[in-house]
Design an enzyme around this catalytic site. Structure first.
Site, PDB file in Angstrom:
ATOM      1  N   SER A  56       0.837  -1.205   0.000  1.00  0.00           N
ATOM      2  CA  SER A  56       0.000   0.000   0.000  1.00  0.00           C
ATOM      3  C   SER A  56       0.865   1.246   0.000  1.00  0.00           C
ATOM      4  CB  SER A  56      -0.887   0.053   1.241  1.00  0.00           C
ATOM      5  OG  SER A  56      -1.604  -1.128   1.376  1.00  0.00           O
ATOM      6  N   HIS A  88      -4.237  -1.190  -4.317  1.00  0.00           N
ATOM      7  CA  HIS A  88      -3.272  -2.274  -4.498  1.00  0.00           C
ATOM      8  C   HIS A  88      -3.314  -2.657  -5.975  1.00  0.00           C
ATOM      9  CE1 HIS A  88      -3.582  -3.860  -0.067  1.00  0.00           C
ATOM     10  NE2 HIS A  88      -3.266  -2.584  -0.141  1.00  0.00           N
ATOM     11  N   THR A 110      -1.380 -10.899  -2.497  1.00  0.00           N
ATOM     12  CA  THR A 110      -2.539 -11.546  -1.863  1.00  0.00           C
ATOM     13  C   THR A 110      -2.323 -11.495  -0.359  1.00  0.00           C
ATOM     14  OG1 THR A 110      -2.893 -12.988  -3.759  1.00  0.00           O
ATOM     15  CG2 THR A 110      -3.811 -13.715  -1.662  1.00  0.00           C
ATOM     16  N   HIS A 111      -3.346 -11.086   0.359  1.00  0.00           N
ATOM     17  CA  HIS A 111      -3.244 -10.992   1.818  1.00  0.00           C
ATOM     18  C   HIS A 111      -3.859 -12.214   2.487  1.00  0.00           C
ATOM     19  CE1 HIS A 111      -2.607  -6.737   0.781  1.00  0.00           C
ATOM     20  NE2 HIS A 111      -1.952  -6.676   1.913  1.00  0.00           N
ATOM     21  N   GLU A 210      -6.436  -2.694  14.206  1.00  0.00           N
ATOM     22  CA  GLU A 210      -6.360  -3.074  15.615  1.00  0.00           C
ATOM     23  C   GLU A 210      -7.248  -2.181  16.471  1.00  0.00           C
ATOM     24  OE1 GLU A 210      -3.610  -2.212  13.761  1.00  0.00           O
ATOM     25  OE2 GLU A 210      -3.421  -4.314  13.211  1.00  0.00           O
ATOM     26  N   SER A 229       0.598  -7.876   6.506  1.00  0.00           N
ATOM     27  CA  SER A 229       1.306  -8.614   5.448  1.00  0.00           C
ATOM     28  C   SER A 229       2.722  -8.948   5.906  1.00  0.00           C
ATOM     29  CB  SER A 229       1.346  -7.774   4.162  1.00  0.00           C
ATOM     30  OG  SER A 229       2.180  -6.651   4.339  1.00  0.00           O
ATOM     31  N   ASN A 252      -0.173   5.687   8.621  1.00  0.00           N
ATOM     32  CA  ASN A 252      -1.059   6.217   9.652  1.00  0.00           C
ATOM     33  C   ASN A 252      -0.504   5.850  11.025  1.00  0.00           C
ATOM     34  OD1 ASN A 252      -2.283   3.439   8.519  1.00  0.00           O
ATOM     35  ND2 ASN A 252      -2.644   3.536  10.724  1.00  0.00           N
TER      36      ASN A 252
HETATM   37  I1  8IG Z   1      -1.851   0.966   5.430  1.00  0.00           I
HETATM   38  O1  8IG Z   1      -2.819   0.672  11.262  1.00  0.00           O
HETATM   39  C1  8IG Z   1      -2.146   0.097   7.136  1.00  0.00           C
HETATM   40  N1  8IG Z   1      -2.183  -1.208   7.219  1.00  0.00           N
HETATM   41  N2  8IG Z   1      -2.872  -3.865  10.949  1.00  0.00           N
HETATM   42  N3  8IG Z   1      -2.847  -1.569  11.116  1.00  0.00           N
HETATM   43  C2  8IG Z   1      -2.754  -2.685  10.362  1.00  0.00           C
HETATM   44  N4  8IG Z   1      -2.537  -2.672   9.073  1.00  0.00           N
HETATM   45  C3  8IG Z   1      -2.411  -1.483   8.496  1.00  0.00           C
HETATM   46  C4  8IG Z   1      -2.503  -0.290   9.185  1.00  0.00           C
HETATM   47  C5  8IG Z   1      -2.730  -0.340  10.575  1.00  0.00           C
HETATM   48  N5  8IG Z   1      -2.338   0.704   8.305  1.00  0.00           N
END
Ligand code: 8IG
Length: 289
Positions: A56, A88, A110-111, A210, A229, A252
């Site tokens: 991402s 993605h 792929t996640h 989370e 990932s 973030n």
């Molecule tokens: I972009 O804050 C992204 N991917 N688990 N937590 C998790 N995955 C993420 C986050 C996040 N931001």
């Protein structure tokens, strides 16, 4: 008849006679061999040297990284499914770097949270190894636990904590994960960008972000970054003998670290703003790998 009286629907999908067929049940490593062969034949290459998985926020940063060799949809290669997440990508780009090496860029992955199991998650890594790659750069977008890491900060992954309760390994495959994220490659990255921070990446299953309590837990466990990932891919890469470099883009602040809720649009915007720095980092790396 096979399985008569047992009520077990036995199939012959692993029978040698069918080994050329592509099916979801195909042995993952054979499928990776087939994918690698398909890629090399399609682009007329003897092999690849290095692979990059773009997470991402990273795909824009990878444009113009070298001389293009070719490109295709990942879904055209055996074993790859179309990525499902906005922002993605889902392409495979082959390019020649300034030093003449062949790099394969996977613009999407792929996640595990897609629920297809672990094998599709690590198929790109295994394909890269089967195509001859010696090193793989795994990038991702993630949440940051350190308030000093604003959105758009790249952080080298020094180690990981895999909270998915899953693994790509089967049987008694005791893979050493000391220095899973190659110190040599982290050093190369710091030559390119000496200000790079390092941190421990914690993979949650997702797809929900989370809770603030889970983020505090990750902190207590020694984590610095939270994401969905990379750790399963790193394990598969180490099994395959690839050197791994992991780089997270903090898009973030993790939940509870920042007062505002998380939004996917914020993730994409942070990636956009960080593009020049990330591009410099990736191109510097490709010159040195
Ligand atoms: I972009 O804050 C992204 N991917 N688990 N937590 C998790 N995955 C993420 C986050 C996040 N931001």
């Amino acid at each position: 008849m096979l399985g008569r009286g047992l009520g077990i629907p036995l199939t012959r999908s692993r029978d040698r006679r069918y080994s050329h067929q592509v099916s979801a049940e195909a042995d993952p490593k054979s499928l990776a061999q087939l994918a690698a062969k398909t890629i090399l034949e399609r682009f007329g290459l003897p092999g690849i040297d290095v692979a990059l998985v773009l997470g991402s926020g990273w795909s824009g940063a990878a444009s113009g990284l070298g001389e293009p060799i070719g490109e295709c949809e990942l879904a055209e290669i055996p074993g790859f499914a179309k990525p499902v997440v906005v922002g993605h990508g889902g392409a495979l780009r082959l390019l020649r770097t300034g030093t003449g090496r062949v790099a394969a860029l996977f613009t999407g992955r792929t996640h595990f949270y897609e629920g297809r199991g672990v094998a599709p998650v690590v198929h790109g890594v295994r394909t890269a190894a089967a195509a001859g790659a010696r090193a793989i750069v795994l990038t991702n977008g993630c949440g940051g636990l350190n308030p000093a890491w604003g959105p758009g900060t790249p952080v080298l992954i020094s180690d990981h904590i895999n909270l998915t309760a899953a693994t790509p390994l089967e049987g008694a495959t005791f893979i050493d994960l000391t220095d899973a994220y190659a110190p040599r490659l982290r050093e190369l990255a710091r030559q390119v960008d000496p200000t790079l921070a390092e941190g421990v990446y914690v993979q949650f299953r997702g797809p929900q972000y989370e809770t603030p309590a889970e983020v505090r837990m990750a902190r207590v466990l020694g984590g610095d970054l939270v994401g969905m990932s990379t750790t399963l891919e790193t394990i598969a890469a180490r099994e395959a003998g690839l050197e791994v470099l992991g780089i997270s883009l903090v898009t973030n602040a993790a939940a509870g670290i920042s007062p505002t809720p998380l939004e996917h649009a914020e993730v994409i915007a942070a990636g956009k703003a960080a593009e020049p720095r990330l591009r410099g980092l990736l191109s510097g790396l490709l010159e040195r790998l």
